[in-house]
Design a protein around this motif. Structure first.
Motif, PDB file in Angstrom:
ATOM      1  N   ASP A   1       1.048 -26.313  45.772  1.00 37.17           N
ATOM      2  CA  ASP A   1       1.441 -27.305  46.773  1.00 37.17           C
ATOM      3  C   ASP A   1       2.338 -26.746  47.863  1.00 37.17           C
ATOM      4  O   ASP A   1       2.604 -27.408  48.862  1.00 37.17           O
ATOM      5  N   GLY A   2       2.893 -25.550  47.668  1.00 33.32           N
ATOM      6  CA  GLY A   2       3.792 -24.962  48.648  1.00 33.32           C
ATOM      7  C   GLY A   2       4.866 -24.129  47.966  1.00 33.32           C
ATOM      8  O   GLY A   2       4.800 -23.863  46.763  1.00 33.32           O
ATOM      9  N   GLU A   3       5.858 -23.730  48.732  1.00 28.71           N
ATOM     10  CA  GLU A   3       6.962 -22.939  48.177  1.00 28.71           C
ATOM     11  C   GLU A   3       8.228 -23.773  48.212  1.00 28.71           C
ATOM     12  O   GLU A   3       8.531 -24.414  49.215  1.00 28.71           O
ATOM     13  N   TYR A   4       8.964 -23.768  47.114  1.00 28.32           N
ATOM     14  CA  TYR A   4      10.163 -24.579  46.978  1.00 28.32           C
ATOM     15  C   TYR A   4      11.361 -23.714  46.620  1.00 28.32           C
ATOM     16  O   TYR A   4      11.305 -22.941  45.662  1.00 28.32           O
ATOM     17  N   MET A   5      12.436 -23.853  47.394  1.00 33.09           N
ATOM     18  CA  MET A   5      13.667 -23.134  47.084  1.00 33.09           C
ATOM     19  C   MET A   5      14.343 -23.833  45.914  1.00 33.09           C
ATOM     20  O   MET A   5      14.494 -25.049  45.902  1.00 33.09           O
ATOM     21  N   LEU A   6      14.739 -23.036  44.920  1.00 32.87           N
ATOM     22  CA  LEU A   6      15.359 -23.592  43.724  1.00 32.87           C
ATOM     23  C   LEU A   6      16.861 -23.365  43.676  1.00 32.87           C
ATOM     24  O   LEU A   6      17.612 -24.237  43.261  1.00 32.87           O
ATOM     25  N   ALA A   7      17.294 -22.164  44.061  1.00 39.13           N
ATOM     26  CA  ALA A   7      18.701 -21.810  43.891  1.00 39.13           C
ATOM     27  C   ALA A   7      18.995 -20.540  44.663  1.00 39.13           C
ATOM     28  O   ALA A   7      18.104 -19.917  45.242  1.00 39.13           O
ATOM     29  N   VAL A   8      20.276 -20.172  44.648  1.00 39.45           N
ATOM     30  CA  VAL A   8      20.700 -18.846  45.088  1.00 39.45           C
ATOM     31  C   VAL A   8      21.450 -18.234  43.910  1.00 39.45           C
ATOM     32  O   VAL A   8      22.093 -18.949  43.145  1.00 39.45           O
ATOM     33  N   VAL A   9      21.316 -16.930  43.750  1.00 36.59           N
ATOM     34  CA  VAL A   9      21.888 -16.296  42.564  1.00 36.59           C
ATOM     35  C   VAL A   9      22.508 -14.946  42.927  1.00 36.59           C
ATOM     36  O   VAL A   9      22.019 -14.258  43.816  1.00 36.59           O
ATOM     37  N   CYS A  10      23.584 -14.601  42.229  1.00 37.86           N
ATOM     38  CA  CYS A  10      24.224 -13.294  42.425  1.00 37.86           C
ATOM     39  C   CYS A  10      23.480 -12.245  41.589  1.00 37.86           C
ATOM     40  O   CYS A  10      22.650 -12.577  40.744  1.00 37.86           O
ATOM     41  N   ASP A  11      23.817 -10.985  41.807  1.00 36.34           N
ATOM     42  CA  ASP A  11      23.178  -9.903  41.056  1.00 36.34           C
ATOM     43  C   ASP A  11      23.474  -9.985  39.560  1.00 36.34           C
ATOM     44  O   ASP A  11      22.638  -9.624  38.732  1.00 36.34           O
ATOM     45  N   ASP A  12      24.659 -10.471  39.190  1.00 33.59           N
ATOM     46  CA  ASP A  12      25.047 -10.535  37.774  1.00 33.59           C
ATOM     47  C   ASP A  12      24.209 -11.524  36.968  1.00 33.59           C
ATOM     48  O   ASP A  12      24.048 -11.361  35.755  1.00 33.59           O
ATOM     49  N   HIS A  13      23.670 -12.553  37.607  1.00 37.43           N
ATOM     50  CA  HIS A  13      22.971 -13.609  36.866  1.00 37.43           C
ATOM     51  C   HIS A  13      21.463 -13.651  37.097  1.00 37.43           C
ATOM     52  O   HIS A  13      20.785 -14.541  36.596  1.00 37.43           O
ATOM     53  N   ILE A  14      20.922 -12.691  37.811  1.00 38.21           N
ATOM     54  CA  ILE A  14      19.496 -12.722  38.150  1.00 38.21           C
ATOM     55  C   ILE A  14      18.601 -12.649  36.911  1.00 38.21           C
ATOM     56  O   ILE A  14      17.642 -13.395  36.784  1.00 38.21           O
ATOM     57  N   ALA A  15      18.918 -11.776  35.977  1.00 39.60           N
ATOM     58  CA  ALA A  15      18.076 -11.611  34.777  1.00 39.60           C
ATOM     59  C   ALA A  15      18.081 -12.880  33.934  1.00 39.60           C
ATOM     60  O   ALA A  15      17.026 -13.326  33.463  1.00 39.60           O
ATOM     61  N   GLY A  16      19.245 -13.457  33.732  1.00 41.44           N
ATOM     62  CA  GLY A  16      19.341 -14.682  32.941  1.00 41.44           C
ATOM     63  C   GLY A  16      18.600 -15.838  33.575  1.00 41.44           C
ATOM     64  O   GLY A  16      17.945 -16.634  32.888  1.00 41.44           O
ATOM     65  N   LEU A  17      18.673 -15.942  34.891  1.00 39.49           N
ATOM     66  CA  LEU A  17      17.979 -17.030  35.578  1.00 39.49           C
ATOM     67  C   LEU A  17      16.472 -16.853  35.510  1.00 39.49           C
ATOM     68  O   LEU A  17      15.737 -17.829  35.344  1.00 39.49           O
ATOM     69  N   LYS A  18      15.990 -15.618  35.611  1.00 37.90           N
ATOM     70  CA  LYS A  18      14.548 -15.370  35.495  1.00 37.90           C
ATOM     71  C   LYS A  18      14.014 -15.911  34.178  1.00 37.90           C
ATOM     72  O   LYS A  18      13.001 -16.610  34.135  1.00 37.90           O
ATOM     73  N   GLY A  19      14.710 -15.581  33.089  1.00 39.35           N
ATOM     74  CA  GLY A  19      14.286 -16.046  31.771  1.00 39.35           C
ATOM     75  C   GLY A  19      14.331 -17.554  31.660  1.00 39.35           C
ATOM     76  O   GLY A  19      13.404 -18.177  31.112  1.00 39.35           O
TER      77      GLY A  19
END
Length: 99
Positions: free
Chosen positions: A30-48
């Protein structure tokens, strides 16, 4: 686009105070949706966490994208006396400066 000043992640109820390094979005049919902004420290955890939310049907299916934040700085005109003088000198035109 104006982004939040800090990471969107909370750890044990405490908001992360680090500046965002990536814009997180999901590309669905349906399109692209922005979900959040994340720092380098939390990128891996957010991906999971986002993959789990997709599997549970709580988030649209699609490609999860992490795009680096790129700061853009401009030399904008703010209306102070020096701005008017600079415009007049560089462009060779009279400005609407209040004398």
């Amino acid at each position: 686009m104006l982004l939040p000043e800090s990471c969107s992640v909370k750890v044990d109820g405490v908001e992360c105070r680090l500046p965002p390094a990536h814009v997180v979005s999901v590309q669905s049919k349906d399109g692209e949706y922005m979900l959040a902004v994340v720092c380098d420290d939390h990128i891996a955890g957010l991906k999971g966490r986002l993959r789990v939310l997709q599997k549970e049907g709580k988030m649209p299916l699609g490609k999860i994208r992490f795009q680096p934040v790129i700061a853009v700085v401009t030399d904008c005109v703010t209306g102070i006396e020096e701005d008017y003088v600079e415009i007049e000198l560089k462009r060779g035109v009279d400005s609407e400066r209040k004398a």
